[in-house]
Design an enzyme around this catalytic site. Structure first.
Site, mmCIF file in Angstrom:
data_model
loop_
_atom_site.group_PDB
_atom_site.id
_atom_site.type_symbol
_atom_site.label_atom_id
_atom_site.label_comp_id
_atom_site.label_asym_id
_atom_site.label_seq_id
_atom_site.Cartn_x
_atom_site.Cartn_y
_atom_site.Cartn_z
ATOM 1 N N CYS A 148 0.832 -1.201 0.000
ATOM 2 C CA CYS A 148 0.000 0.000 0.000
ATOM 3 C C CYS A 148 0.870 1.255 0.000
ATOM 4 O O CYS A 148 1.380 1.666 1.045
ATOM 5 C CB CYS A 148 -0.927 -0.013 1.201
ATOM 6 S SG CYS A 148 -1.960 1.458 1.312
ATOM 7 N N CYS A 151 -0.463 4.153 2.091
ATOM 8 C CA CYS A 151 -0.254 3.996 3.531
ATOM 9 C C CYS A 151 1.212 4.226 3.891
ATOM 10 O O CYS A 151 1.515 4.923 4.857
ATOM 11 C CB CYS A 151 -0.608 2.590 4.012
ATOM 12 S SG CYS A 151 -1.993 1.814 3.215
ATOM 13 N N ASP A 152 2.114 3.612 3.159
ATOM 14 C CA ASP A 152 3.505 3.546 3.616
ATOM 15 C C ASP A 152 4.490 4.416 2.834
ATOM 16 O O ASP A 152 5.588 4.691 3.329
ATOM 17 C CB ASP A 152 3.987 2.081 3.558
ATOM 18 C CG ASP A 152 3.171 1.191 4.486
ATOM 19 O OD1 ASP A 152 2.672 1.714 5.500
ATOM 20 O OD2 ASP A 152 3.033 -0.003 4.203
#
Ligand code: NDP
Length: 368
Positions: A148, A151-152
């Protein structure tokens, strides 16, 4: 062992942001929801708490100005659901029968009957299954390997570093483009010499000077150390079979997601990829009383906050249904718990025995 039977008004399957938000709302509405969690199982790819449990820092969930770790966020969701009286049950549901209400769920030595069902079983990222990809401590998942980018990608470990995105679809193009905001360079490693992604997404990636494509190539292994995280990958050219080590600081696997809908096959309507089909106006599925929320019905946004939003919608829809109010169905009709169908134009009500009556308020005689 004797089979135990539980009877409930609201059962929720799944404990990610969608399931837990549905639990918070339905528990606050005094519906005493039962939330079913699958036990953690690497083979079945079940992760109680959902995909945020395998994420590190979450910086884009509103309300946390300084960010929060994914597992910590899910712990807060869970405590909030508990606070209002959600009942939790960890079991693997083997089979469901949605042919009549109450619906029946079969677990191990357990049968659950429920008037409404909220499906929030999420989706699982597809993984390559190569050495070094598993979650820490077995591999570098969470320490340089992610599925992701949203997200990261912005994490300090990836800033100004060379990164790899694996895949050739829209997700891979989107993730590669997104990662160029932070990375020094992004290499898209694809197993063929043609992308699957839509033309517009391909063109965007081709125009981006920070993106480079490595064609006809597979990532065979992810290398690194626990202290440094990912330091390299072993690549194999699928035409020549030649292998070489390629220094890199992070690997984003973007080879698709799989909705966890196997249990509902042949009962709930799904698209060709297995995502549940819900009404545009509600979370209703094709079966009155069954609602779906979160990634199990969303292949587009797939964010914790959108999952939580649809979890809230599912709880409100279930509450409406139990309150004998009509709920919008994917067919355009509205349906009540008694089985009345209101036509899409709202002109008529079809009763369970097939009679059609006008959906007009009865005129009250006016006195002069
Ligand atoms: P896709 O299934 O479209 O693409 C998956 C990609 O991963 C393919 O290129 C495939 O290769 C590759 N792949 C699959 N398995 C492996 C493997 N084991 N090893 C190496 N490569 C592999 O998934 P996406 O997640 O990209 O997209 C899913 C859906 O979501 C699509 O309908 C897409 O259009 C949509 N979407 C839309 C977006 C948007 O419009 N903004 C953004 C993201 C997704 P191959 O091509 O050789 O099969």
């Amino acid at each position: 062992m004797a089979t135990q039977t539980l009877k409930r008004d609201v059962v929720i399957i799944g404990s990610g942001p969608a399931g837990l938000t549905a639990a918070i709302y339905s528990a606050r509405a005094s519906l005493k929801p039962l939330l079913i969690d699958a036990p953690p199982d690497a083979e079945k790819q079940t992760t109680p708490g959902g995909q945020l449990m395998i994420t590190t820092e979450v910086e884009n969930y509103p309300g946390f100005a300084k960010g929060i770790q994914g597992p910590e966020l899910m712990e807060e969701f869970r405590k909030q659901a508990e606070r209002f009286g959600t009942e939790f049950l960890e079991t693997w549901i083997r089979e469901v029968d949605l042919s009549e209400r109450p619906f029946t769920l079969y677990g191990d030595d357990l049968v659950i009957k429920t008037e409404t069902l909220i499906v929030a079983s999420g989706a699982s990222a597809q993984w390559l299954g190569i050495p070094g990809e598993a979650k820490v401590p077995h591999g570098f998942g969470g320490n340089g390997v992610s599925a992701c980018a949203t997200c990261d990608g912005p994490l300090p470990a990836f800033r100004n570093k060379p990164l790899i995105v694996v895949g050739g679809g829209d997700t891979a193009m989107e993730e590669a483009t997104f990662l160029t905001r932070y990375a020094s360079r992004v290499y898209v490693v694809h197993r063929r010499d043609k992308l699957r992604a839509s033309k517009i997404m391909q063109d965007k990636a081709f125009r981006n000077e920070k993106i480079e494509f490595i064609w006809n190539t597979a990532v065979e292994e992810i290398l690194g150390t626990p202290e440094e995280g990912v330091t390299a990958v072993r690549l194999r050219n699928l035409h020549t079979t030649a292998e070489h080590t390629f220094p890199i600081s992070g690997v984003f696997v973007a080879i698709g997601h799989k909705p966890n809908t196997q249990l509902f096959r042949d009962q709930l309507d799904m698209d060709e990829k297995g995502y549940l089909i819900t009404s545009g106006k509600s979370t209703a599925t094709n079966i009155p009383g069954v609602f779906a929320s979160g990634d199990v019905q969303d292949s587009v946004y797939r964010q914790a906050v959108t999952a939580a939003g649809t979890g809230c919608m599912a709880a409100i829809d279930a509450e409406r249904f139990l309150d004998h109010l009509p709920v919008a169905m994917p067919s355009g009709e509205e349906v009540t718990i008694e089985g009345e169908h209101i036509t899409p134009d709202h002109e008529a009500i079809i009763t369970p025995d097939g009679h059609m009556i006008p959906n007009k308020p009865e005129l009250v005689a006016q006195e002069d």
